[in-house]
Design a protein around this motif. Sequence first.
Motif, PDB file in Angstrom:
ATOM      1  N   PRO A 102       0.798  -1.234   0.000  1.00 40.46           N
ATOM      2  CA  PRO A 102       0.000   0.000   0.000  1.00 40.46           C
ATOM      3  C   PRO A 102       0.833   1.287   0.000  1.00 40.46           C
ATOM      4  O   PRO A 102       0.361   2.321  -0.444  1.00 40.46           O
ATOM      5  N   LYS A 103       2.085   1.223   0.465  1.00 41.57           N
ATOM      6  CA  LYS A 103       2.948   2.412   0.440  1.00 41.57           C
ATOM      7  C   LYS A 103       3.325   2.805  -0.990  1.00 41.57           C
ATOM      8  O   LYS A 103       3.519   3.967  -1.285  1.00 41.57           O
ATOM      9  N   PHE A 104       3.477   1.809  -1.881  1.00 40.75           N
ATOM     10  CA  PHE A 104       3.935   2.074  -3.238  1.00 40.75           C
ATOM     11  C   PHE A 104       2.819   1.912  -4.258  1.00 40.75           C
ATOM     12  O   PHE A 104       2.639   2.744  -5.122  1.00 40.75           O
ATOM     13  N   LYS A 105       2.119   0.786  -4.196  1.00 31.23           N
ATOM     14  CA  LYS A 105       1.015   0.471  -5.122  1.00 31.23           C
ATOM     15  C   LYS A 105       1.404   0.642  -6.588  1.00 31.23           C
ATOM     16  O   LYS A 105       0.716   1.298  -7.360  1.00 31.23           O
ATOM     17  N   VAL A 106       2.524   0.047  -6.964  1.00 33.88           N
ATOM     18  CA  VAL A 106       2.918   0.034  -8.369  1.00 33.88           C
ATOM     19  C   VAL A 106       1.954  -0.860  -9.139  1.00 33.88           C
ATOM     20  O   VAL A 106       1.557  -0.552 -10.253  1.00 33.88           O
ATOM     21  N   LEU A 107       1.577  -1.971  -8.496  1.00 30.77           N
ATOM     22  CA  LEU A 107       0.583  -2.887  -9.057  1.00 30.77           C
ATOM     23  C   LEU A 107      -0.581  -2.991  -8.080  1.00 30.77           C
ATOM     24  O   LEU A 107      -0.393  -2.930  -6.866  1.00 30.77           O
ATOM     25  N   ASN A 108      -1.772  -3.162  -8.613  1.00 26.88           N
ATOM     26  CA  ASN A 108      -2.957  -3.365  -7.782  1.00 26.88           C
ATOM     27  C   ASN A 108      -3.331  -4.832  -7.808  1.00 26.88           C
ATOM     28  O   ASN A 108      -3.398  -5.432  -8.874  1.00 26.88           O
ATOM     29  N   LYS A 109      -3.581  -5.393  -6.628  1.00 30.89           N
ATOM     30  CA  LYS A 109      -4.055  -6.774  -6.569  1.00 30.89           C
ATOM     31  C   LYS A 109      -5.542  -6.779  -6.328  1.00 30.89           C
ATOM     32  O   LYS A 109      -6.093  -5.844  -5.754  1.00 30.89           O
ATOM     33  N   GLN A 110      -6.190  -7.829  -6.762  1.00 27.51           N
ATOM     34  CA  GLN A 110      -7.645  -7.933  -6.689  1.00 27.51           C
ATOM     35  C   GLN A 110      -8.138  -7.841  -5.246  1.00 27.51           C
ATOM     36  O   GLN A 110      -9.073  -7.114  -4.957  1.00 27.51           O
ATOM     37  N   PHE A 111      -7.508  -8.577  -4.344  1.00 28.46           N
ATOM     38  CA  PHE A 111      -7.913  -8.573  -2.936  1.00 28.46           C
ATOM     39  C   PHE A 111      -6.882  -7.766  -2.151  1.00 28.46           C
ATOM     40  O   PHE A 111      -6.019  -8.319  -1.471  1.00 28.46           O
ATOM     41  N   ALA A 112      -6.977  -6.442  -2.241  1.00 22.59           N
ATOM     42  CA  ALA A 112      -5.958  -5.540  -1.713  1.00 22.59           C
ATOM     43  C   ALA A 112      -5.833  -5.583  -0.195  1.00 22.59           C
ATOM     44  O   ALA A 112      -4.792  -5.262   0.350  1.00 22.59           O
ATOM     45  N   LYS A 113      -6.852  -5.992   0.500  1.00 23.08           N
ATOM     46  CA  LYS A 113      -6.833  -5.962   1.967  1.00 23.08           C
ATOM     47  C   LYS A 113      -5.985  -7.062   2.596  1.00 23.08           C
ATOM     48  O   LYS A 113      -5.650  -7.003   3.761  1.00 23.08           O
ATOM     49  N   THR A 114      -5.643  -8.076   1.846  1.00 24.50           N
ATOM     50  CA  THR A 114      -4.892  -9.207   2.396  1.00 24.50           C
ATOM     51  C   THR A 114      -3.536  -9.356   1.697  1.00 24.50           C
ATOM     52  O   THR A 114      -3.446  -9.189   0.484  1.00 24.50           O
ATOM     53  N   PRO A 115      -2.468  -9.672   2.479  1.00 23.61           N
ATOM     54  CA  PRO A 115      -1.153  -9.858   1.863  1.00 23.61           C
ATOM     55  C   PRO A 115      -0.960 -11.241   1.228  1.00 23.61           C
ATOM     56  O   PRO A 115       0.071 -11.535   0.667  1.00 23.61           O
ATOM     57  N   ILE A 116      -1.988 -12.075   1.309  1.00 28.05           N
ATOM     58  CA  ILE A 116      -1.921 -13.423   0.740  1.00 28.05           C
ATOM     59  C   ILE A 116      -2.364 -13.368  -0.721  1.00 28.05           C
ATOM     60  O   ILE A 116      -3.363 -12.740  -1.052  1.00 28.05           O
ATOM     61  N   PHE A 117      -1.596 -14.042  -1.581  1.00 25.29           N
ATOM     62  CA  PHE A 117      -1.916 -14.080  -3.005  1.00 25.29           C
ATOM     63  C   PHE A 117      -2.576 -15.403  -3.345  1.00 25.29           C
ATOM     64  O   PHE A 117      -2.051 -16.456  -3.010  1.00 25.29           O
ATOM     65  N   LYS A 118      -3.721 -15.324  -4.025  1.00 24.89           N
ATOM     66  CA  LYS A 118      -4.421 -16.528  -4.474  1.00 24.89           C
ATOM     67  C   LYS A 118      -4.025 -16.811  -5.920  1.00 24.89           C
ATOM     68  O   LYS A 118      -3.770 -15.879  -6.691  1.00 24.89           O
ATOM     69  N   PRO A 119      -3.989 -18.090  -6.318  1.00 27.91           N
ATOM     70  CA  PRO A 119      -3.536 -18.444  -7.676  1.00 27.91           C
ATOM     71  C   PRO A 119      -4.294 -17.754  -8.804  1.00 27.91           C
ATOM     72  O   PRO A 119      -3.706 -17.385  -9.810  1.00 27.91           O
ATOM     73  N   ASP A 120      -5.594 -17.557  -8.645  1.00 27.14           N
ATOM     74  CA  ASP A 120      -6.384 -16.952  -9.722  1.00 27.14           C
ATOM     75  C   ASP A 120      -6.639 -15.459  -9.495  1.00 27.14           C
ATOM     76  O   ASP A 120      -7.410 -14.836 -10.213  1.00 27.14           O
ATOM     77  N   GLU A 121      -5.969 -14.872  -8.521  1.00 31.43           N
ATOM     78  CA  GLU A 121      -6.135 -13.455  -8.215  1.00 31.43           C
ATOM     79  C   GLU A 121      -5.532 -12.598  -9.334  1.00 31.43           C
ATOM     80  O   GLU A 121      -4.436 -12.873  -9.819  1.00 31.43           O
ATOM     81  N   THR A 122      -6.253 -11.548  -9.720  1.00 28.97           N
ATOM     82  CA  THR A 122      -5.744 -10.677 -10.781  1.00 28.97           C
ATOM     83  C   THR A 122      -4.865  -9.575 -10.199  1.00 28.97           C
ATOM     84  O   THR A 122      -5.102  -9.065  -9.110  1.00 28.97           O
ATOM     85  N   ILE A 123      -3.845  -9.244 -10.971  1.00 28.24           N
ATOM     86  CA  ILE A 123      -2.914  -8.177 -10.615  1.00 28.24           C
ATOM     87  C   ILE A 123      -2.832  -7.277 -11.830  1.00 28.24           C
ATOM     88  O   ILE A 123      -2.692  -7.751 -12.961  1.00 28.24           O
ATOM     89  N   GLU A 124      -2.946  -5.967 -11.606  1.00 29.70           N
ATOM     90  CA  GLU A 124      -2.946  -5.051 -12.740  1.00 29.70           C
ATOM     91  C   GLU A 124      -2.046  -3.851 -12.492  1.00 29.70           C
ATOM     92  O   GLU A 124      -1.740  -3.512 -11.350  1.00 29.70           O
TER      93      GLU A 124
END
Length: 136
Positions: A102-124
């Motif tokens: 959240p300090k940088f936010k170069v990329l946005n993840k679909q579930f921004a509230k959690t630091p865990i990445f899911k396999p089908d989660e989108t990143i843009e």
Amino acid sequence: PEKVQGGCTLPKEMSDIASKFEQFYKKKHQNRNLKWLFHHGKTEVKPLYVTDKNYTFVCNCYQTVIMMMFNRATVLTLNQIKEATSIPEDDLIEALKYFCNPKFKVLNKQFAKTPIFKPDETIEVNLAFKNANLKL
């Protein structure tokens, strides 16, 4: 993309440069071996999508490979990045945590509230990226 030592698939732009360096190195040092250690290298990446400031990201090689994936698409899933880059999962998650922080936010993840990445989660790509520092 081309598979190179170290368990990472480099984009064509990077693999071409690596091949040229390998040829140069082999001509200069015939009895030495060259091994790529991607987790130790650093690069400077200048994003082209930011127009108001000329930012420079100082990245490790894995982060650079991830960023270059977004030259071809603005939205990718974690699985797509993992399959295309062959970056070890722990290193991939660490690199993405930095970009999605959240300090940088170069990329946005679909579930921004959690630091865990899911396999089908989108990143843009965060097209609204802004930072006070020019070099990050």
